[in-house]
Design a protein around this motif. Structure first.
Motif, short mmCIF file in Angstrom:
data_model
loop_
_atom_site.label_atom_id
_atom_site.label_comp_id
_atom_site.label_asym_id
_atom_site.label_seq_id
_atom_site.Cartn_x
_atom_site.Cartn_y
_atom_site.Cartn_z
N ARG A 181 -6.31 -2.87 7.23
CA ARG A 181 -6.74 -1.75 8.07
C ARG A 181 -5.54 -0.99 8.63
O ARG A 181 -5.54 0.25 8.66
CB ARG A 181 -7.62 -2.27 9.22
N PHE A 182 -4.52 -1.73 9.06
CA PHE A 182 -3.34 -1.07 9.59
C PHE A 182 -2.64 -0.29 8.48
O PHE A 182 -2.17 0.84 8.70
CB PHE A 182 -2.37 -2.10 10.20
N ASP A 183 -2.59 -0.85 7.26
CA ASP A 183 -2.01 -0.13 6.12
C ASP A 183 -2.74 1.19 5.87
O ASP A 183 -2.13 2.21 5.59
CB ASP A 183 -2.09 -0.98 4.85
N GLY A 184 -4.08 1.15 5.97
CA GLY A 184 -4.86 2.37 5.75
C GLY A 184 -4.52 3.45 6.76
O GLY A 184 -4.35 4.63 6.42
N ALA A 185 -4.40 3.05 8.03
CA ALA A 185 -4.04 4.01 9.07
C ALA A 185 -2.61 4.50 8.91
O ALA A 185 -2.30 5.68 9.15
CB ALA A 185 -4.23 3.38 10.45
N ALA B 159 0.84 -1.20 0.00
CA ALA B 159 0.00 0.00 0.00
C ALA B 159 0.88 1.25 0.00
O ALA B 159 1.97 1.25 0.57
CB ALA B 159 -0.90 -0.01 1.23
N PHE B 160 0.43 2.30 -0.67
CA PHE B 160 1.16 3.56 -0.65
C PHE B 160 0.17 4.71 -0.78
O PHE B 160 -1.00 4.53 -1.11
CB PHE B 160 2.24 3.61 -1.73
N SER B 161 0.67 5.91 -0.49
CA SER B 161 -0.19 7.09 -0.54
C SER B 161 0.49 8.19 -1.34
O SER B 161 1.71 8.23 -1.48
CB SER B 161 -0.50 7.59 0.88
N ILE B 162 -0.36 9.07 -1.86
CA ILE B 162 0.10 10.21 -2.65
C ILE B 162 -0.57 11.45 -2.09
O ILE B 162 -1.79 11.55 -2.06
CB ILE B 162 -0.26 10.06 -4.14
N GLY B 163 0.23 12.39 -1.62
CA GLY B 163 -0.33 13.61 -1.06
C GLY B 163 -0.22 14.79 -1.99
O GLY B 163 -1.07 15.68 -1.98
N ALA B 164 0.81 14.83 -2.84
CA ALA B 164 1.02 15.96 -3.76
C ALA B 164 0.13 15.78 -4.98
O ALA B 164 0.54 15.36 -6.04
CB ALA B 164 2.48 16.03 -4.18
N HIS B 165 -1.12 16.11 -4.82
CA HIS B 165 -2.13 15.75 -5.81
C HIS B 165 -3.36 16.62 -5.53
O HIS B 165 -3.56 17.06 -4.40
CB HIS B 165 -2.45 14.26 -5.60
N PRO B 166 -4.19 16.89 -6.55
CA PRO B 166 -5.41 17.65 -6.23
C PRO B 166 -6.23 17.04 -5.11
O PRO B 166 -6.88 17.75 -4.35
CB PRO B 166 -6.18 17.61 -7.56
N ARG B 167 -6.22 15.73 -5.02
CA ARG B 167 -6.85 15.03 -3.90
C ARG B 167 -5.86 13.99 -3.38
O ARG B 167 -5.18 13.33 -4.16
CB ARG B 167 -8.12 14.29 -4.34
N PRO B 168 -5.79 13.80 -2.06
CA PRO B 168 -4.94 12.73 -1.56
C PRO B 168 -5.46 11.38 -2.02
O PRO B 168 -6.66 11.19 -2.22
CB PRO B 168 -5.02 12.87 -0.04
N MET B 169 -4.54 10.43 -2.21
CA MET B 169 -4.90 9.10 -2.67
C MET B 169 -4.22 8.06 -1.81
O MET B 169 -3.07 8.23 -1.40
CB MET B 169 -4.47 8.90 -4.13
#
Length: 367
Positions: free
Chosen positions: A218-222, A194-204
């Motif tokens: 669930r832990f990955d999401g948190a 799992a990964f996240s992107i913050g530099a974006h019109p919307r976070p992903m």
């Protein structure tokens, strides 16, 4: 009356695609298919250097080459027009875990799916109103190793997003309710966590469900929420900020104030199984939390983890499997556009993505 033949229409499409050619879209399509430049070059009968010049904007491919590129990459030639969203995503924008098993090609492919998801969202936002993106921000210095920052950030986030004690009922739904785009990565990216992107019109937040582990998911999401709250300006990938996101996730899902008096001092498996069902976290996470909070001694913790290893519970904990928490926001948005008369083919055309990729990222719901 339209007197154009099929060949005439094809020629016009190719001429327009060449005129509107966006070199970044070629790179995007190649990464989306998980190909290296030499593999694409071989497929279209050219050289890796030529592919590099096309992707660098030095040369524009001929109409014949453009057609072969589209066929090799499984996209219409219109895909090479500029996309809906102006963002360019790379590893500097995404919080990947430091996993040795995932290659750069695989990470690039996962990011490419995130990039076309941005185009899908851009097209949908012209038609459907999404919840506002309103995640709190609590920057934590990327070199803070043992300070209170991640715990304070988690407490702030809980107050802003949940504001009730006890377990988090549904992590994915909570993210979506606060404007985060949540996606499930396709099987081709199974080695990317799992990964996240913050530099974006919307976070992903992008999940990989390959291991099918409800507790881990669930832990990955948190964990990814922690990155979005704490690390807007931090360079991704360091061990310190990954540890900060883990500490955030532990406090977010298992607040010390609420859980401390429930955790056992020794490996009481029945008790741990009950707590797992209530809090939606693994027994391993509960044991680690008990150790971190000083409720369980280091020796008791190590003995418990050794017992879990002997029983094979480190790979799969006992008990029935739970379905993963799945995202629904984009699927519902696509359904609403369909009710308004814009079907999936039309939406894919608006988003400048293929119908197959739209269906991969935003599957239909079974009725």
């Amino acid at each position: 009356m339209n007197d154009l033949t099929t060949d005439d229409r094809t020629a016009r499409r190719l001429a327009e695609a060449r005129r509107l050619f966006d070199c970044e879209r070629l790179t995007l399509a190649r990464r989306l298919r998980g190909l290296r430049k030499n593999q694409l070059a071989q497929a279209v009968g050219t050289t890796p250097a030529a592919i590099g010049r096309y992707e660098g904007g030095v040369h524009t491919p001929s109409e014949g080459t453009l057609s072969r590129l589209a066929i090799a990459l499984g996209v219409p030639v219109e895909f090479f027009h500029a996309g809906r969203s102006p963002v360019t995503l790379d590893t500097a924008h995404a919080h990947f875990r430091s996993l040795r098993s995932a290659t750069q090609i695989e990470r690039d492919q996962a990011l490419a799916f995130g990039r076309i998801a941005a185009d899908i969202v851009a097209a949908l936002e012209e038609l459907v109103e999404f919840p506002p993106a309103d995640l709190p921000e609590y920057p934590v210095p990327p070199d803070e190793i043992a300070g209170p920052g991640p715990v304070e950030a988690a407490r702030l986030a809980r107050k802003a997003l949940l504001d009730v004690p006890g377990p988090v009922p549904h992590v994915v739904r909570l993210l979506e309710r606060h404007g985060v785009i949540v996606l499930i990565l396709p099987p081709s990216t199974e080695r990317v966590d799992a990964f996240s992107i913050g530099a974006h019109p919307r976070p992903m937040v992008l999940f990989n469900p390959a291991k099918g582990d409800y507790w881990r998911n669930r832990f990955d999401g948190a964990h990814e929420l922690g990155h979005l709250v704490m690390h807007a300006d931090a360079e991704p990938g360091s061990k310190v900020i990954e540890d900060q996101a883990h500490r955030f996730a532990a406090e977010f899902l298992m607040p010390e104030e609420d859980i401390a008096d429930q955790l056992p001092r020794t490996a009481d498996w029945d008790r741990l199984a009950d707590l797992r069902a209530v809090w939606g976290v693994s027994m391993a996470a509960l044991l680690f939390r008990a150790r971190t909070l000083g409720i369980m001694t280091e020796t008791a913790y190590r003995n418990a983890m050794s017992a879990m290893s002997r029983r094979g519970w480190r790979r799969r904990e006992p008990g029935p499997a739970h379905p993963l928490e799945g995202p629904t926001m984009l699927t519902r948005a696509v359904e609403l556009t369909g009710e308004a008369g814009i079907d999936r083919d039309q939406l894919a055309e608006r988003a400048h993505v293929t119908r197959a990729d739209l269906d991969l990222l935003v599957p239909t719901r079974s009725r």
